[in-house]
Design a protein around this motif. Structure first.
Motif, PDB file in Angstrom:
ATOM      1  N   GLU A  73       0.826  -0.995  -0.034  1.00  0.00           N
ATOM      2  CA  GLU A  73       0.128   0.047   0.010  1.00  0.00           C
ATOM      3  C   GLU A  73       0.814   1.232  -0.031  1.00  0.00           C
ATOM      4  OE1 GLU A  73      -2.956  -0.010   2.662  1.00  0.00           O
ATOM      5  OE2 GLU A  73      -3.397  -2.057   2.706  1.00  0.00           O
ATOM      6  N   ASP A  75       1.587   5.327  -2.123  1.00  0.00           N
ATOM      7  CA  ASP A  75       1.425   6.590  -3.062  1.00  0.00           C
ATOM      8  C   ASP A  75       2.572   6.605  -3.814  1.00  0.00           C
ATOM      9  OD1 ASP A  75      -1.227   7.308  -1.827  1.00  0.00           O
ATOM     10  OD2 ASP A  75      -0.114   7.982  -0.191  1.00  0.00           O
ATOM     11  N   SER A  88      -0.771   0.338 -11.789  1.00  0.00           N
ATOM     12  CA  SER A  88      -2.132   0.318 -11.604  1.00  0.00           C
ATOM     13  C   SER A  88      -3.083  -0.862 -11.336  1.00  0.00           C
ATOM     14  CB  SER A  88      -2.677   1.331 -12.964  1.00  0.00           C
ATOM     15  OG  SER A  88      -2.631   0.600 -13.839  1.00  0.00           O
ATOM     16  N   ARG A  94      -1.924   3.858  -4.943  1.00  0.00           N
ATOM     17  CA  ARG A  94      -2.578   5.134  -5.403  1.00  0.00           C
ATOM     18  C   ARG A  94      -1.597   5.560  -6.338  1.00  0.00           C
ATOM     19  NH1 ARG A  94      -3.430   3.768  -0.542  1.00  0.00           N
ATOM     20  NH2 ARG A  94      -1.595   4.745   0.385  1.00  0.00           N
ATOM     21  N   GLU A  96      -0.302   8.094  -9.256  1.00  0.00           N
ATOM     22  CA  GLU A  96      -0.545   9.374  -9.829  1.00  0.00           C
ATOM     23  C   GLU A  96       0.489   9.949 -10.886  1.00  0.00           C
ATOM     24  OE1 GLU A  96      -1.282  13.883  -8.131  1.00  0.00           O
ATOM     25  OE2 GLU A  96      -0.813  12.225  -6.903  1.00  0.00           O
TER      26      GLU A  96
END
Length: 172
Positions: A73, A75, A88, A94, A96
């Motif tokens: 998990e 970012d 993804s 997450r 970006e």
């Protein structure tokens, strides 16, 4: 691995792999990728749940996400569309992408807009690549397009991890 003639069985697929960064040059691509996978695996050991990381666009950095724990998990911020796509698949990531000027050869973005976007972020690790490193010039890059992106991430992340293989030592 022994030396052999570099004649791909399917030139169209080989060219697609070359454009995607999986093969850097004919004849040594597979040999180089094995080393890059090892580098990616070592770097992946640094990342823990909850970390915020940046992953640069390069063939070595492309091996890094493949080595991350499947249920990690985290970012992730990247300028590489290939890396964003690979990560993804993990619902716990997450992912970006930064905005900016698109570069077809690297399938990623650079430029002033990219740097402005990065300036609003902070994180744990910036995993970046380079064209070379030596004792006189330090870390170098062939193109100026992505240098500013690398510098911005280096400024805003707690640690910068350089992902590059031994072939780039003493290159400027």
């Amino acid at each position: 691995m022994s030396k052999h003639a570099s004649k791909p069985y399917n030139p169209a697929i080989a060219n697609a792999f070359y454009l995607a960064g999986f093969i850097e040059s004919w004849g040594r691509g597979i040999e180089k990728m094995e080393g890059k996978k090892k580098i990616g695996a070592l770097a992946a050991e640094l990342v823990a749940d909850g970390d915020s990381i940046f992953i640069d666009s390069s063939s070595t950095c492309l091996c890094f996400p493949q080595a991350l724990r499947k249920n990690l998990e985290s970012d992730v911020l990247t300028n590489s569309f290939l890396i964003a796509r690979a990560l993804s698949k993990n619902e716990n990531m997450r992912v970006e992408c930064i905005g900016g000027r698109y570069n077809f050869k690297h399938n990623s973005v650079f430029g002033e807009d990219a740097c402005s976007y990065i300036q609003k972020r902070v994180g744990n690790y910036a995993f970046i690549s380079a064209s070379g490193i030596d004792m006189v010039h330090g870390v170098t890059n062939y193109t100026g397009n992505d240098v500013s992106v690398k510098i911005e991430f280096h400024k805003r992340f707690r640690a910068t991890v350089l992902l590059m293989d031994h072939i780039k030592i003493n290159l400027t």
